[in-house]
Motif scaffolding. Structure first.
Motif, PDB file in Angstrom:
ATOM      1  N   TYR A  63       0.787  -1.161   0.038  1.00  0.00           N
ATOM      2  CA  TYR A  63       0.049   0.073  -0.118  1.00  0.00           C
ATOM      3  C   TYR A  63       0.935   1.339   0.044  1.00  0.00           C
ATOM      4  N   THR A  64       0.233   2.398  -0.686  1.00  0.00           N
ATOM      5  CA  THR A  64       1.036   3.560  -0.511  1.00  0.00           C
ATOM      6  C   THR A  64       1.019   4.354   0.722  1.00  0.00           C
ATOM      7  N   ARG A  65       1.684   5.487   1.107  1.00  0.00           N
ATOM      8  CA  ARG A  65       1.890   6.189   2.170  1.00  0.00           C
ATOM      9  C   ARG A  65       0.197   6.469   2.503  1.00  0.00           C
ATOM     10  N   GLN A  66      -0.429   6.962   1.447  1.00  0.00           N
ATOM     11  CA  GLN A  66      -1.799   7.593   1.848  1.00  0.00           C
ATOM     12  C   GLN A  66      -2.877   6.447   2.169  1.00  0.00           C
ATOM     13  N   GLN A  67      -2.600   5.260   1.590  1.00  0.00           N
ATOM     14  CA  GLN A  67      -3.206   3.960   1.736  1.00  0.00           C
ATOM     15  C   GLN A  67      -3.194   3.528   3.227  1.00  0.00           C
ATOM     16  N   ILE A  68      -2.004   3.513   3.484  1.00  0.00           N
ATOM     17  CA  ILE A  68      -1.559   2.995   4.972  1.00  0.00           C
ATOM     18  C   ILE A  68      -2.283   4.076   5.901  1.00  0.00           C
ATOM     19  N   ASP A  69      -2.241   5.152   5.779  1.00  0.00           N
ATOM     20  CA  ASP A  69      -2.945   6.142   6.610  1.00  0.00           C
ATOM     21  C   ASP A  69      -4.461   6.003   6.724  1.00  0.00           C
ATOM     22  N   THR A  70      -4.827   5.669   5.622  1.00  0.00           N
ATOM     23  CA  THR A  70      -6.297   5.861   5.512  1.00  0.00           C
ATOM     24  C   THR A  70      -7.065   4.630   5.025  1.00  0.00           C
ATOM     25  N   LEU A  71      -6.767   3.502   4.836  1.00  0.00           N
ATOM     26  CA  LEU A  71      -7.273   2.131   4.258  1.00  0.00           C
ATOM     27  C   LEU A  71      -7.527   1.141   5.362  1.00  0.00           C
ATOM     28  N   GLN A 128      -7.963  -1.824   5.544  1.00  0.00           N
ATOM     29  CA  GLN A 128      -7.152  -3.182   5.186  1.00  0.00           C
ATOM     30  C   GLN A 128      -5.710  -2.963   5.530  1.00  0.00           C
ATOM     31  N   ALA A 129      -5.160  -1.859   5.068  1.00  0.00           N
ATOM     32  CA  ALA A 129      -3.848  -1.676   5.136  1.00  0.00           C
ATOM     33  C   ALA A 129      -3.535  -1.629   6.768  1.00  0.00           C
ATOM     34  N   GLN A 130      -4.462  -0.507   7.467  1.00  0.00           N
ATOM     35  CA  GLN A 130      -4.185  -0.401   8.895  1.00  0.00           C
ATOM     36  C   GLN A 130      -4.439  -1.929   9.812  1.00  0.00           C
ATOM     37  N   ALA A 131      -5.168  -2.817   9.409  1.00  0.00           N
ATOM     38  CA  ALA A 131      -5.359  -3.982   9.819  1.00  0.00           C
ATOM     39  C   ALA A 131      -4.203  -5.055   9.646  1.00  0.00           C
ATOM     40  N   ALA A 132      -3.529  -4.741   8.419  1.00  0.00           N
ATOM     41  CA  ALA A 132      -2.389  -5.525   7.993  1.00  0.00           C
ATOM     42  C   ALA A 132      -1.166  -5.097   9.046  1.00  0.00           C
ATOM     43  N   LEU A 133      -1.286  -3.841   9.498  1.00  0.00           N
ATOM     44  CA  LEU A 133      -0.112  -3.250  10.397  1.00  0.00           C
ATOM     45  C   LEU A 133      -0.361  -3.267  11.901  1.00  0.00           C
ATOM     46  N   ALA A 134      -1.725  -3.955  12.312  1.00  0.00           N
ATOM     47  CA  ALA A 134      -2.229  -4.073  13.771  1.00  0.00           C
ATOM     48  C   ALA A 134      -1.280  -4.915  14.645  1.00  0.00           C
TER      49      ALA A 134
END
Length: 380
Positions: free
Chosen positions: A171-179, A181-187
């Motif tokens: 995911y891009t930087r913006q997606q990491i901050d907003t999506l 599914q990206a935030q779930a992968a980084l939980a």
């Protein structure tokens, strides 16, 4: 964020280029045949006997007298970096490491004499013969952090997600901050939290940093965050984005500083213009580790003022290099070791100078952008 830190931030985000070239004038027209023009002189330089060729550079043998300031350098300062290179020596330098260790307590005269006996200096040039290049600087940021979010600590610094290798690009930087599914992968992957997203961006650009971490029990511990991977997205300069959007007239730090202070609501927009995101791993910092920088691409710790990042297709890792650079930020003539690389460090005569850690090192690194000449010192 204080003004001094903001100056460092925007300086670290500005990317520049420097080019040098030369041509030869055509030979004069012979008077007896005025209508015939002789061919232009070749632009490819005539090889000097003993010249070595790398993928992106050529090395021209020279005498030691060509190295500016060689007689006056405090070589013992560079010897620490050389000893570090001998922990993982390049094959050409492995036979010299016994002498390097023995000479670590020698006088500067003995060290200089040994170098002149065992090494041959080569002027590093581009393949078309240009010897002038660009020197920039980099450093290790020093940030306050906490193990848990709250009390102003709101920006996470992550270890790599479990699926990083399976999803390229990630995911891009913006997606990491907003999506979601990206935030779930980084939980559960946050190593620590810092206060400011722009400070975090500087840490991402530099690739490593030191944190004063407030632990859950209230104690404070010094740790290092080392580079552990990226999302495989392209790096884009936020300074260039501001120029392209017409938001600043130039990408110097005064213009960007003024824009950030006047437009806090658009800071994320600016940061998201760079899709690359860096992941880290935590390393302990004992007294010995704290005296050196992070490990560079050679795999050895960097020495402030004596380690440089290079294009390894021009200069192999572990090579001692004589560096000469003169400009408004620094006057440098000294022995350094090629121990690191970087995505923006490309070309024959190109180096990034490791200035150390903390605000003062950041001040120097942020302003350092000036001309450069390099001489590789290779075993005879």
């Amino acid at each position: 964020m204080n003004l001094r830190l903001l100056r460092l931030v925007v300086s670290a985000l500005i990317v520049g280029t420097l080019a040098a070239c030369s041509t030869r004038p055509p030979a004069p027209v012979a008077p007896s045949v005025p209508s015939v023009q002789p061919p232009a002189a070749p632009t490819v330089p005539v090889p000097v006997p003993g010249t070595l060729t790398q993928s992106k550079s050529r090395w021209v043998p020279v005498g030691w007298g060509e190295l500016p300031g060689f007689e006056g350098d405090a070589l013992h300062e560079a010897w620490n970096a050389w000893l570090r290179s001998c922990e993982r020596p390049a094959p050409a330098f492995a036979p010299l490491c016994g002498d390097v260790r023995r000479l670590s307590i020698a006088s500067p005269e003995e060290q200089r004499g040994w170098m002149m006996q065992r090494l041959q200096p080569y002027r590093v040039e581009s393949l078309d013969g240009a010897a002038d290049g660009l020197l920039t600087g980099y450093f290790e940021p020093y940030l306050d952090a906490a193990r848990q979010p709250g009390n102003g600590f709101s920006v996470p610094l992550y270890a790599p997600p479990a699926d990083l290798a399976a999803r390229k690009p990630w995911y891009t930087r913006q997606q990491i901050d907003t999506l979601p599914q990206a935030q779930a992968a980084l939980a559960g992957r946050a190593i620590a939290w810092v206060r400011d997203p722009v400070e975090a961006m500087v840490l991402h650009i530099q690739g490593s940093g030191r944190l004063r971490v407030q632990e859950a029990d209230g104690s404070v511990r010094l740790v290092r965050l080392a580079f552990a991977g990226t999302n495989d997205q392209p790096y884009k300069s936020v300074g260039k984005w501001l120029l392209d959007q017409g938001l600043v007239r130039d990408a110097t730090w005064p213009g960007i500083t003024a824009w950030v202070r006047a437009n806090p609501q658009r800071v994320n927009e600016m940061l998201w213009s760079n899709p690359r995101y860096v992941f880290f791993r935590e390393e302990p910092l004992d007294a010995l580790d704290a005296a050196f920088g992070p490990k560079g691409a050679q795999g050895v710790p960097l020495t402030p003022g004596r380690s440089i990042a290079v294009d390894r297709q021009s200069i192999p890792y572990g090579t001692p290099v004589w560096l000469a650079s003169s400009g408004p930020t620094a006057q440098l003539s000294r022995l350094v070791l090629a121990q690191d690389t970087g995505s923006a460090i490309l070309g024959a005569v190109r180096a990034d100078y490791f200035t150390g850690w903390g605000p003062e090192a950041g001040e120097i690194a942020g302003r350092l952008k000036q001309g450069l000449r390099l001489w590789a010192l290779w075993p005879r």
